[in-house]
Each structure stands twice: as C-alpha cells, then as structure tokens.
Design a protein around this motif. Structure first.
Motif, PDB file in Angstrom:
ATOM      1  N   GLN A  47       0.834  -1.206   0.000  1.00 17.72           N
ATOM      2  CA  GLN A  47       0.000   0.000   0.000  1.00 17.72           C
ATOM      3  C   GLN A  47       0.872   1.260   0.000  1.00 17.72           C
ATOM      4  OE1 GLN A  47      -2.562   0.441   3.455  1.00 17.72           O
ATOM      5  NE2 GLN A  47      -2.885   2.593   2.997  1.00 17.72           N
ATOM      6  N   ASN A  71      -9.657   9.674  -9.913  1.00 16.21           N
ATOM      7  CA  ASN A  71      -9.462   8.654  -8.881  1.00 16.21           C
ATOM      8  C   ASN A  71      -8.022   8.144  -8.976  1.00 16.21           C
ATOM      9  OD1 ASN A  71      -9.395   6.658 -11.014  1.00 16.21           O
ATOM     10  ND2 ASN A  71     -11.639   6.698 -11.008  1.00 16.21           N
ATOM     11  N   LYS A  98      -5.814  -1.055  -7.928  1.00 12.80           N
ATOM     12  CA  LYS A  98      -6.997  -1.872  -7.604  1.00 12.80           C
ATOM     13  C   LYS A  98      -6.710  -2.757  -6.401  1.00 12.80           C
ATOM     14  CE  LYS A  98      -8.576  -1.663 -12.351  1.00 12.80           C
ATOM     15  NZ  LYS A  98      -8.651  -2.360 -13.631  1.00 12.80           N
ATOM     16  N   ARG A 100      -4.508  -2.037  -4.049  1.00 20.21           N
ATOM     17  CA  ARG A 100      -4.455  -1.100  -2.922  1.00 20.21           C
ATOM     18  C   ARG A 100      -5.858  -0.793  -2.407  1.00 20.21           C
ATOM     19  NH1 ARG A 100      -6.708   3.644  -2.146  1.00 20.21           N
ATOM     20  NH2 ARG A 100      -5.723   4.990  -0.624  1.00 20.21           N
ATOM     21  N   ASN A 101      -6.788  -0.589  -3.324  1.00 24.12           N
ATOM     22  CA  ASN A 101      -8.150  -0.264  -2.912  1.00 24.12           C
ATOM     23  C   ASN A 101      -8.785  -1.394  -2.114  1.00 24.12           C
ATOM     24  OD1 ASN A 101      -7.916   2.224  -4.115  1.00 24.12           O
ATOM     25  ND2 ASN A 101      -9.033   1.650  -5.960  1.00 24.12           N
ATOM     26  N   VAL A 104      -7.069  -1.216   1.374  1.00 24.19           N
ATOM     27  CA  VAL A 104      -7.493  -0.060   2.172  1.00 24.19           C
ATOM     28  C   VAL A 104      -8.955  -0.149   2.571  1.00 24.19           C
ATOM     29  CG1 VAL A 104      -7.863   2.445   2.083  1.00 24.19           C
ATOM     30  CG2 VAL A 104      -5.727   1.474   1.246  1.00 24.19           C
ATOM     31  N   HIS A 105      -9.798  -0.519   1.636  1.00 26.16           N
ATOM     32  CA  HIS A 105     -11.234  -0.484   1.885  1.00 26.16           C
ATOM     33  C   HIS A 105     -11.811  -1.829   2.307  1.00 26.16           C
ATOM     34  CE1 HIS A 105     -11.195   3.580   0.442  1.00 26.16           C
ATOM     35  NE2 HIS A 105     -10.631   3.180  -0.692  1.00 26.16           N
ATOM     36  N   ASP A 106     -10.963  -2.868   2.272  1.00 22.48           N
ATOM     37  CA  ASP A 106     -11.370  -4.210   2.679  1.00 22.48           C
ATOM     38  C   ASP A 106     -12.643  -4.626   1.957  1.00 22.48           C
ATOM     39  OD1 ASP A 106     -12.073  -5.933   5.792  1.00 22.48           O
ATOM     40  OD2 ASP A 106     -10.845  -6.539   4.103  1.00 22.48           O
ATOM     41  N   ASP A 107     -12.721  -4.258   0.674  1.00 23.45           N
ATOM     42  CA  ASP A 107     -13.913  -4.569  -0.109  1.00 23.45           C
ATOM     43  C   ASP A 107     -14.089  -6.074  -0.288  1.00 23.45           C
ATOM     44  OD1 ASP A 107     -13.336  -1.757  -2.326  1.00 23.45           O
ATOM     45  OD2 ASP A 107     -14.471  -1.863  -0.453  1.00 23.45           O
TER      46      ASP A 107
END
Length: 137
Positions: A47, A71, A98, A100-101, A104-107
């Motif tokens: 990250q 973005n 992608k 990293r997202n 970070v967002h734990d999607d």
C-alpha cells in the motif's frame, strides 16, 4: 515546476520499501494465509509503495498542469495520456491501485495467490515506473 528533490525523496522511500518487502519474496501462499503478521507487513508495505508512486504522479500532474485525475487509477492514466509512462506501465500501476483499494477499503478478502504473484513477479513494476519518471526528469 517539478520539485526533483521531492521526487527523489519519494524514490528513496520506494527503494526502502522495496528492500523491506523483498524479504518476503519467497513466502508461500500457505505461509502468507496462515500468518497475520506477514499479511499485515506485506499488504501495508505494498500500500505504501503504491501510494508513493501516486504521490509522485500527482506531483508531476500538478506541476505540469495536466488534467485533474478523477481517482487513483486515473492518476496513472493522466501520466499515460501525457507520454510519461507507457501502456504496460499504466496497466501494471492500474492493477496495483486496484489491489491497494482492496487492502485499504477491505472490499473483498485478499486472495493470497494475488499477493504472492505480486511478491514474486511484479515488484519490478515499481522500478519500471520509477525509471520512467527518472527518464522525464
């Protein structure tokens, strides 16, 4: 005007993170999946590496008065549009963003095989980005 000292400091950080994460290049999927400490170190370091590249890119975009990115992926697209990086580097950095997202967002749950692939085959993508930026400085 591009602040070369700022970019060189960011490159120094990137080099340090690269050395640190390199210690985990031989980690297996099983080791990664079974050890939260390895997961945390690797994910957070990746990250920070991605964000360092984004910081560098944003500085170049701002200094050259390129269009404002929408973005994180678009940050690297702006560099591609302005011939700072090539299409392969753009694709590689877009994929890193992608990842990293997700971190970070734990999607989604992070797939160990993706992380291991980055560790074994894609760390050099950061140096490719670095070299492209050095070329334009």
């Amino acid at each position: 005007m591009i602040d070369k000292a700022l970019i060189l400091r960011k490159f120094s950080e990137l080099d340090e993170y690269s050395r640190q994460i390199g210690e985990f290049a031989s980690t297996t999927s099983e080791e990664y999946s079974g050890n939260w400490k390895i997961q945390r170190i690797v994910e957070r370091t990746l990250q920070m590496m991605i964000e360092s590249c984004a910081d560098i890119a944003n500085h170049i975009i701002s200094s050259n008065e390129y269009r404002v990115p929408k973005n994180y992926v678009d940050i690297f697209k702006v560099l591609y549009e302005n011939d700072i990086i090539d299409s392969k580097t753009f694709d590689n950095m877009a994929n890193m963003v992608k990842f990293r997202n997700i971190v970070v967002h734990d999607d989604d749950k992070i797939d160990a095989s993706i992380v291991i692939n980055i560790l074994r085959k894609q760390l050099n993508d950061f140096m490719t980005f670095r070299n492209a930026i050095l070329h334009v400085l």
